[in-house]
Motif scaffolding. Structure first.
Motif, PDB file in Angstrom:
ATOM      1  N   GLU A  56     -74.514  52.807 -71.919  1.00 55.10           N
ATOM      2  CA  GLU A  56     -75.220  51.699 -71.254  1.00 55.10           C
ATOM      3  C   GLU A  56     -76.716  51.987 -71.168  1.00 55.10           C
ATOM      4  N   GLU A  57     -77.043  53.256 -70.843  1.00 55.47           N
ATOM      5  CA  GLU A  57     -78.442  53.611 -70.604  1.00 55.47           C
ATOM      6  C   GLU A  57     -79.216  53.907 -71.885  1.00 55.47           C
ATOM      7  N   SER A  58     -78.517  53.910 -73.015  1.00 57.84           N
ATOM      8  CA  SER A  58     -79.164  54.321 -74.266  1.00 57.84           C
ATOM      9  C   SER A  58     -80.180  53.308 -74.769  1.00 57.84           C
ATOM     10  N   GLY A  59     -80.107  52.089 -74.234  1.00 55.85           N
ATOM     11  CA  GLY A  59     -81.000  51.054 -74.731  1.00 55.85           C
ATOM     12  C   GLY A  59     -80.462  50.410 -75.994  1.00 55.85           C
ATOM     13  N   LEU A  60     -79.374  50.937 -76.527  1.00 56.28           N
ATOM     14  CA  LEU A  60     -78.745  50.328 -77.712  1.00 56.28           C
ATOM     15  C   LEU A  60     -77.716  49.307 -77.229  1.00 56.28           C
ATOM     16  N   ASP A  61     -77.406  48.371 -78.122  1.00 53.83           N
ATOM     17  CA  ASP A  61     -76.618  47.223 -77.711  1.00 53.83           C
ATOM     18  C   ASP A  61     -75.114  47.450 -77.902  1.00 53.83           C
ATOM     19  N   PHE A  62     -74.553  48.454 -77.232  1.00 50.57           N
ATOM     20  CA  PHE A  62     -73.110  48.697 -77.359  1.00 50.57           C
ATOM     21  C   PHE A  62     -72.330  47.711 -76.493  1.00 50.57           C
ATOM     22  N   ILE A  63     -71.159  47.361 -76.960  1.00 49.87           N
ATOM     23  CA  ILE A  63     -70.225  46.615 -76.122  1.00 49.87           C
ATOM     24  C   ILE A  63     -69.228  47.652 -75.620  1.00 49.87           C
ATOM     25  N   THR A  64     -69.215  47.912 -74.314  1.00 52.25           N
ATOM     26  CA  THR A  64     -68.357  48.986 -73.828  1.00 52.25           C
ATOM     27  C   THR A  64     -67.129  48.437 -73.110  1.00 52.25           C
ATOM     28  N   ALA A  65     -66.092  49.268 -73.087  1.00 51.61           N
ATOM     29  CA  ALA A  65     -64.856  48.880 -72.418  1.00 51.61           C
ATOM     30  C   ALA A  65     -64.097  50.133 -72.020  1.00 51.61           C
ATOM     31  N   GLU A  66     -63.401  50.071 -70.901  1.00 54.51           N
ATOM     32  CA  GLU A  66     -62.539  51.182 -70.519  1.00 54.51           C
ATOM     33  C   GLU A  66     -61.099  50.864 -70.888  1.00 54.51           C
ATOM     34  N   ASP A  67     -60.837  49.559 -71.025  1.00 52.51           N
ATOM     35  CA  ASP A  67     -59.476  49.111 -71.275  1.00 52.51           C
ATOM     36  C   ASP A  67     -59.268  48.863 -72.775  1.00 52.51           C
ATOM     37  N   PHE A  68     -58.163  49.357 -73.260  1.00 48.85           N
ATOM     38  CA  PHE A  68     -57.846  49.330 -74.689  1.00 48.85           C
ATOM     39  C   PHE A  68     -57.721  47.883 -75.202  1.00 48.85           C
ATOM     40  N   THR A  69     -56.909  47.061 -74.509  1.00 47.43           N
ATOM     41  CA  THR A  69     -56.697  45.680 -74.945  1.00 47.43           C
ATOM     42  C   THR A  69     -57.999  44.893 -74.957  1.00 47.43           C
ATOM     43  N   GLU A  70     -58.786  45.107 -73.892  1.00 49.28           N
ATOM     44  CA  GLU A  70     -60.056  44.401 -73.782  1.00 49.28           C
ATOM     45  C   GLU A  70     -60.982  44.786 -74.947  1.00 49.28           C
ATOM     46  N   ALA A  71     -60.975  46.066 -75.294  1.00 49.39           N
ATOM     47  CA  ALA A  71     -61.819  46.537 -76.399  1.00 49.39           C
ATOM     48  C   ALA A  71     -61.409  45.870 -77.706  1.00 49.39           C
ATOM     49  N   ALA A  72     -60.104  45.817 -77.949  1.00 47.91           N
ATOM     50  CA  ALA A  72     -59.613  45.203 -79.189  1.00 47.91           C
ATOM     51  C   ALA A  72     -59.995  43.723 -79.218  1.00 47.91           C
ATOM     52  N   ARG A  73     -59.830  43.059 -78.068  1.00 46.14           N
ATOM     53  CA  ARG A  73     -60.144  41.631 -77.989  1.00 46.14           C
ATOM     54  C   ARG A  73     -61.621  41.386 -78.296  1.00 46.14           C
ATOM     55  N   ARG A  74     -62.480  42.239 -77.736  1.00 46.35           N
ATOM     56  CA  ARG A  74     -63.925  42.075 -77.968  1.00 46.35           C
ATOM     57  C   ARG A  74     -64.294  42.329 -79.419  1.00 46.35           C
ATOM     58  N   ALA A  75     -63.625  43.311 -80.020  1.00 50.56           N
ATOM     59  CA  ALA A  75     -63.913  43.610 -81.429  1.00 50.56           C
ATOM     60  C   ALA A  75     -63.510  42.428 -82.305  1.00 50.56           C
ATOM     61  N   VAL A  76     -62.334  41.868 -82.035  1.00 49.46           N
ATOM     62  CA  VAL A  76     -61.864  40.725 -82.828  1.00 49.46           C
ATOM     63  C   VAL A  76     -62.806  39.540 -82.635  1.00 49.46           C
ATOM     64  N   ALA A  77     -63.241  39.331 -81.376  1.00 46.59           N
ATOM     65  CA  ALA A  77     -64.168  38.222 -81.104  1.00 46.59           C
ATOM     66  C   ALA A  77     -65.465  38.419 -81.874  1.00 46.59           C
ATOM     67  N   ALA A  78     -65.992  39.654 -81.877  1.00 45.72           N
ATOM     68  CA  ALA A  78     -67.246  39.928 -82.580  1.00 45.72           C
ATOM     69  C   ALA A  78     -67.082  39.720 -84.084  1.00 45.72           C
ATOM     70  N   ALA A  79     -65.913  40.072 -84.608  1.00 46.95           N
ATOM     71  CA  ALA A  79     -65.673  39.927 -86.050  1.00 46.95           C
ATOM     72  C   ALA A  79     -65.564  38.460 -86.438  1.00 46.95           C
ATOM     73  N   THR A  80     -64.918  37.665 -85.597  1.00 48.87           N
ATOM     74  CA  THR A  80     -64.719  36.248 -85.944  1.00 48.87           C
ATOM     75  C   THR A  80     -65.987  35.429 -85.674  1.00 48.87           C
ATOM     76  N   GLN A  81     -66.828  35.922 -84.757  1.00 50.43           N
ATOM     77  CA  GLN A  81     -68.101  35.240 -84.513  1.00 50.43           C
ATOM     78  C   GLN A  81     -68.886  35.121 -85.799  1.00 50.43           C
ATOM     79  N   GLY A  82     -68.846  36.200 -86.575  1.00 52.50           N
ATOM     80  CA  GLY A  82     -69.517  36.209 -87.872  1.00 52.50           C
ATOM     81  C   GLY A  82     -69.063  35.045 -88.747  1.00 52.50           C
ATOM     82  N   ASP A  83     -67.769  34.711 -88.664  1.00 56.83           N
ATOM     83  CA  ASP A  83     -67.188  33.627 -89.475  1.00 56.83           C
ATOM     84  C   ASP A  83     -67.825  32.290 -89.189  1.00 56.83           C
ATOM     85  N   GLU A  84     -68.123  32.070 -87.876  1.00 56.45           N
ATOM     86  CA  GLU A  84     -68.584  30.735 -87.457  1.00 56.45           C
ATOM     87  C   GLU A  84     -70.057  30.514 -87.800  1.00 56.45           C
ATOM     88  N   GLN A  85     -70.780  31.623 -88.080  1.00 54.37           N
ATOM     89  CA  GLN A  85     -72.214  31.482 -88.332  1.00 54.37           C
ATOM     90  C   GLN A  85     -72.498  30.816 -89.676  1.00 54.37           C
TER      91      GLN A  85
END
Ligand code: GDP
Ligand code: MN
Length: 391
Positions: A362-391
Protein backbone atom coordinates in the motif's frame (compact mmCIF):
# COMPACT_ATOMS: atom_id res chain seq x y z
CA UNK A 1 12.51 -34.33 -21.77
CA UNK A 2 11.87 -35.54 -25.30
CA UNK A 3 14.45 -36.88 -27.70
CA UNK A 4 14.51 -36.49 -31.46
CA UNK A 5 13.90 -39.57 -33.60
CA UNK A 6 17.55 -39.69 -34.71
CA UNK A 7 18.73 -39.49 -31.07
CA UNK A 8 16.34 -42.26 -30.04
CA UNK A 9 17.56 -44.39 -32.94
CA UNK A 10 21.18 -43.94 -31.83
CA UNK A 11 20.16 -45.36 -28.44
CA UNK A 12 18.28 -48.17 -30.20
CA UNK A 13 21.42 -49.03 -32.16
CA UNK A 14 23.46 -49.12 -28.93
CA UNK A 15 20.97 -51.57 -27.46
CA UNK A 16 20.87 -53.80 -30.53
CA UNK A 17 17.42 -52.82 -31.75
CA UNK A 18 17.45 -52.89 -35.57
CA UNK A 19 16.93 -49.48 -37.24
CA UNK A 20 17.42 -48.39 -40.87
CA UNK A 21 20.82 -46.98 -41.89
CA UNK A 22 20.64 -43.21 -41.68
CA UNK A 23 22.42 -39.88 -41.23
CA UNK A 24 21.25 -36.61 -39.75
CA UNK A 25 21.77 -33.39 -41.77
CA UNK A 26 21.23 -29.71 -41.05
CA UNK A 27 21.65 -28.40 -44.60
CA UNK A 28 20.59 -29.53 -48.07
CA UNK A 29 24.08 -30.37 -49.34
CA UNK A 30 24.85 -32.68 -46.45
CA UNK A 31 21.42 -34.32 -46.81
CA UNK A 32 22.26 -35.16 -50.44
CA UNK A 33 25.78 -36.27 -49.46
CA UNK A 34 24.26 -38.50 -46.77
CA UNK A 35 21.96 -40.14 -49.32
CA UNK A 36 24.88 -40.69 -51.71
CA UNK A 37 26.90 -42.29 -48.92
CA UNK A 38 24.00 -44.52 -47.88
CA UNK A 39 23.55 -45.66 -51.48
CA UNK A 40 20.60 -47.60 -52.89
CA UNK A 41 17.79 -46.14 -54.96
CA UNK A 42 15.18 -45.30 -52.32
CA UNK A 43 15.55 -42.91 -49.41
CA UNK A 44 13.27 -41.36 -46.85
CA UNK A 45 13.76 -37.80 -45.61
CA UNK A 46 12.32 -37.15 -42.16
CA UNK A 47 11.85 -33.78 -40.43
CA UNK A 48 13.32 -33.87 -36.91
CA UNK A 49 10.85 -32.16 -34.60
CA UNK A 50 9.39 -33.22 -31.27
CA UNK A 51 6.08 -34.41 -32.66
CA UNK A 52 4.38 -37.42 -34.14
CA UNK A 53 2.01 -37.31 -37.08
CA UNK A 54 4.79 -35.96 -39.31
CA UNK A 55 3.89 -38.29 -42.16
CA UNK A 56 0.48 -36.69 -42.66
CA UNK A 57 1.92 -33.17 -42.28
CA UNK A 58 4.62 -33.33 -44.99
CA UNK A 59 7.41 -34.16 -42.55
CA UNK A 60 8.21 -37.62 -44.00
CA UNK A 61 8.98 -37.92 -47.72
CA UNK A 62 10.13 -40.80 -49.89
CA UNK A 63 12.78 -39.91 -52.49
CA UNK A 64 13.79 -41.95 -55.55
CA UNK A 65 16.75 -39.84 -56.65
CA UNK A 66 19.37 -37.59 -55.06
CA UNK A 67 17.51 -34.60 -56.57
CA UNK A 68 14.36 -35.67 -54.76
CA UNK A 69 16.33 -36.02 -51.51
CA UNK A 70 17.61 -32.47 -51.99
CA UNK A 71 14.15 -31.13 -52.78
CA UNK A 72 12.60 -32.78 -49.73
CA UNK A 73 15.37 -31.52 -47.44
CA UNK A 74 15.08 -27.98 -48.90
CA UNK A 75 11.35 -28.00 -48.23
CA UNK A 76 11.66 -29.25 -44.67
CA UNK A 77 14.72 -27.43 -43.31
CA UNK A 78 13.73 -24.10 -41.81
CA UNK A 79 10.01 -24.84 -41.97
CA UNK A 80 7.69 -24.92 -39.00
CA UNK A 81 6.05 -28.32 -38.99
CA UNK A 82 2.41 -28.23 -37.96
CA UNK A 83 0.91 -31.57 -36.94
CA UNK A 84 -2.12 -32.64 -34.95
CA UNK A 85 0.14 -32.67 -31.88
CA UNK A 86 1.85 -29.27 -32.20
CA UNK A 87 -0.82 -26.58 -32.20
CA UNK A 88 -1.08 -23.93 -34.95
CA UNK A 89 2.37 -22.41 -34.37
CA UNK A 90 4.11 -25.73 -35.13
CA UNK A 91 7.72 -26.62 -34.34
CA UNK A 92 10.91 -25.54 -36.13
CA UNK A 93 12.73 -28.11 -38.29
CA UNK A 94 16.48 -27.59 -37.95
CA UNK A 95 17.56 -31.08 -39.00
CA UNK A 96 16.43 -33.92 -41.23
CA UNK A 97 17.16 -37.61 -40.93
CA UNK A 98 18.03 -39.24 -44.26
CA UNK A 99 17.55 -43.00 -44.24
CA UNK A 100 17.67 -45.86 -46.65
CA UNK A 101 14.09 -46.56 -47.69
CA UNK A 102 12.53 -49.71 -46.29
CA UNK A 103 10.35 -52.25 -47.97
CA UNK A 104 7.31 -52.49 -45.71
CA UNK A 105 5.24 -55.66 -45.47
CA UNK A 106 3.48 -54.92 -42.18
CA UNK A 107 3.38 -52.00 -39.75
CA UNK A 108 3.12 -52.90 -36.05
CA UNK A 109 3.03 -50.79 -32.90
CA UNK A 110 5.18 -51.41 -29.84
CA UNK A 111 5.37 -49.11 -26.82
CA UNK A 112 6.31 -49.10 -23.14
CA UNK A 113 5.30 -46.80 -20.31
CA UNK A 114 4.82 -46.83 -16.57
CA UNK A 115 1.26 -47.87 -15.81
CA UNK A 116 0.54 -45.88 -12.66
CA UNK A 117 -2.47 -48.03 -11.73
CA UNK A 118 -0.37 -51.20 -11.43
CA UNK A 119 2.95 -49.38 -10.73
CA UNK A 120 4.56 -51.50 -13.42
CA UNK A 121 6.36 -50.87 -16.65
CA UNK A 122 3.87 -52.06 -19.21
CA UNK A 123 4.41 -53.00 -22.83
CA UNK A 124 1.70 -52.40 -25.40
CA UNK A 125 1.64 -53.96 -28.84
CA UNK A 126 -0.76 -53.75 -31.72
CA UNK A 127 -1.04 -55.10 -35.24
CA UNK A 128 -2.60 -51.73 -36.14
CA UNK A 129 0.78 -49.97 -36.41
CA UNK A 130 1.55 -46.77 -38.30
CA UNK A 131 -1.76 -45.36 -37.09
CA UNK A 132 -2.58 -42.90 -34.34
CA UNK A 133 -2.45 -45.26 -31.35
CA UNK A 134 -4.70 -43.01 -29.22
CA UNK A 135 -7.39 -43.49 -31.85
CA UNK A 136 -6.87 -47.26 -31.91
CA UNK A 137 -7.12 -47.31 -28.11
CA UNK A 138 -10.35 -45.28 -28.17
CA UNK A 139 -12.11 -47.07 -31.02
CA UNK A 140 -10.79 -50.64 -31.05
CA UNK A 141 -9.12 -51.25 -27.68
CA UNK A 142 -9.16 -55.01 -28.31
CA UNK A 143 -6.50 -54.43 -30.99
CA UNK A 144 -4.00 -53.50 -28.28
CA UNK A 145 -2.36 -56.26 -26.24
CA UNK A 146 -0.49 -55.39 -23.06
CA UNK A 147 1.84 -57.09 -20.61
CA UNK A 148 3.08 -55.64 -17.30
CA UNK A 149 6.55 -56.44 -15.95
CA UNK A 150 6.98 -57.57 -12.36
CA UNK A 151 9.84 -55.34 -11.15
CA UNK A 152 11.33 -58.08 -8.94
CA UNK A 153 11.30 -60.82 -11.58
CA UNK A 154 12.06 -58.57 -14.56
CA UNK A 155 10.82 -59.12 -18.09
CA UNK A 156 10.12 -62.81 -18.74
CA UNK A 157 10.62 -64.60 -22.09
CA UNK A 158 6.95 -65.67 -22.13
CA UNK A 159 5.90 -62.03 -22.24
CA UNK A 160 7.76 -61.54 -25.51
CA UNK A 161 6.22 -64.69 -26.96
CA UNK A 162 2.76 -63.67 -25.79
CA UNK A 163 2.96 -60.30 -27.55
CA UNK A 164 4.67 -61.74 -30.64
CA UNK A 165 1.99 -64.40 -31.16
CA UNK A 166 -0.77 -61.86 -30.67
CA UNK A 167 0.82 -59.79 -33.45
CA UNK A 168 0.77 -62.82 -35.75
CA UNK A 169 4.56 -63.24 -35.81
CA UNK A 170 6.05 -66.70 -36.31
CA UNK A 171 9.36 -68.59 -36.28
CA UNK A 172 12.51 -66.43 -36.12
CA UNK A 173 10.40 -63.29 -35.89
CA UNK A 174 9.22 -64.36 -32.43
CA UNK A 175 12.83 -64.63 -31.30
CA UNK A 176 13.75 -61.29 -32.89
CA UNK A 177 10.75 -59.67 -31.23
CA UNK A 178 11.82 -61.08 -27.86
CA UNK A 179 15.28 -59.52 -28.30
CA UNK A 180 13.75 -56.14 -29.14
CA UNK A 181 11.48 -56.29 -26.10
CA UNK A 182 14.35 -57.22 -23.76
CA UNK A 183 16.50 -54.41 -25.20
CA UNK A 184 13.67 -51.89 -24.76
CA UNK A 185 13.25 -52.95 -21.15
CA UNK A 186 16.97 -52.52 -20.42
CA UNK A 187 16.99 -49.15 -22.15
CA UNK A 188 13.87 -48.09 -20.22
CA UNK A 189 15.53 -48.83 -16.86
CA UNK A 190 19.08 -47.67 -17.71
CA UNK A 191 18.05 -44.25 -18.99
CA UNK A 192 15.11 -43.43 -16.68
CA UNK A 193 12.73 -43.44 -19.59
CA UNK A 194 9.07 -42.48 -19.10
CA UNK A 195 7.82 -43.49 -22.57
CA UNK A 196 9.16 -45.43 -25.55
CA UNK A 197 7.25 -45.90 -28.77
CA UNK A 198 8.11 -47.67 -31.99
CA UNK A 199 5.37 -46.77 -34.44
CA UNK A 200 5.72 -48.41 -36.80
CA UNK A 201 7.82 -51.47 -36.00
CA UNK A 202 7.85 -52.98 -39.48
CA UNK A 203 8.14 -56.45 -40.94
CA UNK A 204 10.24 -55.98 -44.08
CA UNK A 205 9.85 -57.82 -47.39
CA UNK A 206 12.53 -60.24 -46.14
CA UNK A 207 10.59 -60.81 -42.93
CA UNK A 208 12.97 -58.83 -40.70
CA UNK A 209 11.74 -56.63 -37.84
CA UNK A 210 12.97 -53.02 -38.02
CA UNK A 211 12.14 -49.95 -35.89
CA UNK A 212 11.13 -47.44 -38.57
CA UNK A 213 10.22 -44.69 -36.11
CA UNK A 214 11.46 -44.06 -32.57
CA UNK A 215 10.18 -41.90 -29.77
CA UNK A 216 11.70 -41.67 -26.30
CA UNK A 217 10.72 -39.42 -23.40
CA UNK A 218 13.04 -39.25 -20.40
CA UNK A 219 11.75 -38.72 -16.86
CA UNK A 220 12.96 -35.20 -15.96
CA UNK A 221 13.43 -36.21 -12.32
CA UNK A 222 16.04 -38.78 -13.40
CA UNK A 223 17.89 -36.50 -15.83
CA UNK A 224 20.56 -35.46 -13.34
CA UNK A 225 21.87 -39.02 -13.54
CA UNK A 226 22.41 -38.80 -17.31
CA UNK A 227 24.65 -35.96 -18.46
CA UNK A 228 24.98 -37.71 -21.84
CA UNK A 229 21.22 -37.47 -22.31
CA UNK A 230 21.01 -33.93 -20.97
CA UNK A 231 23.42 -32.99 -23.76
CA UNK A 232 20.77 -34.09 -26.29
CA UNK A 233 18.31 -31.42 -25.14
CA UNK A 234 17.05 -29.25 -28.01
CA UNK A 235 15.52 -26.10 -26.51
CA UNK A 236 14.31 -24.97 -29.95
CA UNK A 237 11.62 -27.64 -29.55
CA UNK A 238 10.49 -26.40 -26.15
CA UNK A 239 8.27 -23.53 -25.03
CA UNK A 240 10.75 -20.63 -24.58
CA UNK A 241 9.17 -19.48 -21.32
CA UNK A 242 9.10 -23.01 -19.91
CA UNK A 243 12.80 -23.37 -20.74
CA UNK A 244 13.62 -20.05 -19.02
CA UNK A 245 11.59 -21.15 -16.00
CA UNK A 246 13.49 -24.42 -15.76
CA UNK A 247 16.75 -22.44 -15.61
CA UNK A 248 15.53 -20.63 -12.49
CA UNK A 249 13.99 -23.73 -10.88
CA UNK A 250 10.51 -22.33 -11.36
CA UNK A 251 7.74 -24.78 -12.03
CA UNK A 252 6.02 -23.09 -14.99
CA UNK A 253 3.53 -24.33 -17.56
CA UNK A 254 2.20 -22.09 -20.26
CA UNK A 255 -1.62 -22.02 -20.72
CA UNK A 256 -4.08 -20.25 -23.02
CA UNK A 257 -5.77 -17.64 -20.76
CA UNK A 258 -4.87 -14.02 -19.86
CA UNK A 259 -4.48 -14.07 -16.05
CA UNK A 260 -0.83 -14.54 -15.10
CA UNK A 261 -0.61 -16.47 -11.83
CA UNK A 262 2.29 -16.43 -9.38
CA UNK A 263 1.81 -18.78 -6.46
CA UNK A 264 3.98 -20.56 -3.91
CA UNK A 265 3.34 -24.28 -3.69
CA UNK A 266 1.93 -26.56 -6.37
CA UNK A 267 -1.26 -27.30 -4.43
CA UNK A 268 -2.04 -23.63 -3.88
CA UNK A 269 -1.21 -22.97 -7.55
CA UNK A 270 -3.78 -25.54 -8.64
CA UNK A 271 -6.35 -24.17 -6.20
CA UNK A 272 -5.67 -20.67 -7.57
CA UNK A 273 -6.32 -21.82 -11.13
CA UNK A 274 -9.53 -23.50 -9.99
CA UNK A 275 -10.73 -20.35 -8.29
CA UNK A 276 -9.85 -18.17 -11.27
CA UNK A 277 -11.91 -20.50 -13.48
CA UNK A 278 -14.75 -20.54 -10.95
CA UNK A 279 -14.87 -16.73 -11.13
CA UNK A 280 -15.09 -16.96 -14.93
CA UNK A 281 -11.46 -16.23 -15.79
CA UNK A 282 -8.75 -18.17 -17.64
CA UNK A 283 -5.22 -18.60 -16.24
CA UNK A 284 -2.32 -17.76 -18.60
CA UNK A 285 -0.04 -20.15 -16.79
CA UNK A 286 0.61 -22.44 -13.90
CA UNK A 287 3.50 -21.13 -11.84
CA UNK A 288 4.79 -22.49 -8.58
CA UNK A 289 7.66 -20.35 -7.28
CA UNK A 290 8.35 -22.91 -4.56
CA UNK A 291 7.35 -23.14 -0.91
CA UNK A 292 10.43 -21.39 0.46
CA UNK A 293 10.76 -18.79 -2.27
CA UNK A 294 13.01 -15.70 -2.21
CA UNK A 295 12.68 -12.11 -3.43
CA UNK A 296 15.01 -12.95 -6.37
CA UNK A 297 12.79 -15.80 -7.53
CA UNK A 298 9.74 -13.56 -7.24
CA UNK A 299 11.50 -11.13 -9.59
CA UNK A 300 12.34 -13.90 -12.08
CA UNK A 301 8.76 -15.16 -11.89
CA UNK A 302 7.44 -11.66 -12.57
CA UNK A 303 9.70 -11.30 -15.60
CA UNK A 304 8.50 -14.61 -16.93
CA UNK A 305 4.81 -13.78 -16.51
CA UNK A 306 5.16 -10.30 -18.02
CA UNK A 307 7.05 -11.65 -21.05
CA UNK A 308 3.82 -13.39 -22.10
CA UNK A 309 1.91 -10.97 -24.36
CA UNK A 310 -1.41 -12.66 -23.49
CA UNK A 311 -1.20 -11.56 -19.85
CA UNK A 312 -3.62 -8.73 -18.95
CA UNK A 313 -3.40 -8.99 -15.18
CA UNK A 314 -1.10 -10.68 -12.70
CA UNK A 315 -2.52 -12.48 -9.70
CA UNK A 316 -0.01 -13.09 -6.91
CA UNK A 317 -1.19 -15.56 -4.33
CA UNK A 318 1.33 -16.24 -1.58
CA UNK A 319 0.85 -18.13 1.63
CA UNK A 320 3.58 -17.21 4.08
CA UNK A 321 4.32 -20.43 5.86
CA UNK A 322 8.03 -21.00 5.40
CA UNK A 323 8.51 -17.57 3.82
CA UNK A 324 7.65 -14.24 5.39
CA UNK A 325 5.10 -12.12 3.54
CA UNK A 326 7.07 -8.90 4.14
CA UNK A 327 10.05 -10.38 2.26
CA UNK A 328 7.76 -11.39 -0.59
CA UNK A 329 6.23 -7.89 -0.63
CA UNK A 330 9.73 -6.48 -0.92
CA UNK A 331 10.41 -8.80 -3.88
CA UNK A 332 7.16 -7.80 -5.56
CA UNK A 333 7.88 -4.09 -5.12
CA UNK A 334 11.43 -4.44 -6.46
CA UNK A 335 10.22 -6.46 -9.43
CA UNK A 336 7.38 -4.04 -10.20
CA UNK A 337 9.73 -1.03 -9.98
CA UNK A 338 12.34 -2.71 -12.14
CA UNK A 339 10.02 -4.09 -14.79
CA UNK A 340 7.28 -1.45 -14.74
CA UNK A 341 3.61 -2.11 -13.96
CA UNK A 342 2.44 -2.79 -17.51
CA UNK A 343 -0.70 -4.55 -16.30
CA UNK A 344 -2.70 -4.47 -13.05
CA UNK A 345 -1.24 -6.61 -10.28
CA UNK A 346 -3.54 -8.20 -7.72
CA UNK A 347 -1.73 -9.42 -4.60
CA UNK A 348 -3.13 -11.70 -1.97
CA UNK A 349 -0.86 -12.33 0.98
CA UNK A 350 -1.76 -14.56 3.86
CA UNK A 351 0.23 -16.05 6.73
CA UNK A 352 3.38 -14.91 8.50
CA UNK A 353 3.67 -11.09 8.53
CA UNK A 354 0.82 -10.75 6.00
CA UNK A 355 -0.44 -7.41 7.29
CA UNK A 356 3.08 -6.00 7.31
CA UNK A 357 3.52 -7.15 3.69
CA UNK A 358 0.20 -5.70 2.57
CA UNK A 359 1.03 -2.39 4.30
CA UNK A 360 4.34 -2.25 2.42
CA UNK A 361 2.52 -2.73 -0.88
CA UNK A 362 0.00 0.00 0.00
CA UNK A 363 2.78 2.40 0.99
CA UNK A 364 4.96 1.67 -2.04
CA UNK A 365 3.22 4.28 -4.15
CA UNK A 366 2.67 1.60 -6.81
CA UNK A 367 -0.84 0.78 -7.90
CA UNK A 368 -1.29 -2.73 -6.45
CA UNK A 369 -4.71 -4.19 -5.89
CA UNK A 370 -4.37 -5.96 -2.55
CA UNK A 371 -6.49 -8.59 -0.87
CA UNK A 372 -6.27 -10.85 2.15
CA UNK A 373 -9.07 -13.09 0.98
CA UNK A 374 -8.42 -15.66 -1.72
CA UNK A 375 -11.86 -15.51 -3.42
CA UNK A 376 -11.84 -11.74 -3.42
CA UNK A 377 -8.39 -11.71 -5.02
CA UNK A 378 -9.49 -14.07 -7.78
CA UNK A 379 -12.63 -12.01 -8.38
CA UNK A 380 -10.60 -8.80 -8.68
CA UNK A 381 -8.14 -10.40 -11.06
CA UNK A 382 -10.94 -11.67 -13.30
CA UNK A 383 -12.60 -8.23 -13.21
CA UNK A 384 -9.31 -6.54 -14.17
CA UNK A 385 -8.80 -9.01 -17.03
CA UNK A 386 -12.30 -8.56 -18.44
CA UNK A 387 -12.14 -4.77 -18.09
CA UNK A 388 -9.55 -4.89 -20.82
CA UNK A 389 -12.15 -6.56 -23.07
CA UNK A 390 -14.63 -3.71 -22.76
CA UNK A 391 -12.11 -1.02 -23.70
P1 GDP B 1 5.28 -40.04 -37.92
O1 GDP B 1 4.19 -39.77 -38.92
O2 GDP B 1 5.78 -38.77 -37.31
O3 GDP B 1 4.87 -41.04 -36.90
O4 GDP B 1 6.54 -40.61 -38.75
P2 GDP B 1 6.95 -42.12 -39.11
O5 GDP B 1 8.40 -42.24 -39.01
O6 GDP B 1 6.15 -43.10 -38.32
O7 GDP B 1 6.55 -42.23 -40.65
C1 GDP B 1 5.22 -42.15 -41.07
C2 GDP B 1 4.92 -43.20 -42.12
O8 GDP B 1 5.78 -43.01 -43.25
C3 GDP B 1 5.18 -44.62 -41.69
O9 GDP B 1 4.11 -45.17 -40.98
C4 GDP B 1 5.40 -45.31 -43.01
O10 GDP B 1 4.14 -45.70 -43.58
C5 GDP B 1 6.01 -44.23 -43.90
N1 GDP B 1 7.45 -44.49 -44.03
C6 GDP B 1 8.44 -44.07 -43.20
N2 GDP B 1 9.63 -44.55 -43.62
C7 GDP B 1 9.40 -45.29 -44.72
C8 GDP B 1 10.22 -46.08 -45.60
O11 GDP B 1 11.43 -46.20 -45.46
N3 GDP B 1 9.59 -46.72 -46.64
C9 GDP B 1 8.26 -46.61 -46.84
N4 GDP B 1 7.72 -47.24 -47.88
N5 GDP B 1 7.46 -45.90 -46.05
C10 GDP B 1 8.01 -45.25 -45.00
MN1 MN C 1 5.46 -42.84 -36.26
Amino acid sequence: MNLHEYQSKTLFREYGIPVPEGRVATDVDSAVAAARELGGGLWVVKAQAHTGGRGKAGGVKLARSLEEVGAAAREMLGMRLITRQTGPEGLPVNAVLVEQGSDIQRELYLGALLDRASSRITFMASAAGGMNIEEVAAQTPDKIVTTAVDPAAGLQPWQGRHLAYSLGLAGDQVKAFGHILAALYRLYLDKDVSLIEINPLIVTGEGELVALDAKINIDDSGLYRHPDIQALRDVSQEDAREAAAAEHDLNYISLDGNIGCMVNGAGLAMATMDLVKLEGGEPANFLDVGGGTTAERVTEAFKLILSDPKVRVVLVNIFGGIVRCDLIAEGIITAARGLGMKVPVVVRLQGTNASKGLAMLEESGLDFITAEDFTEAARRAVAAATQGDEQ
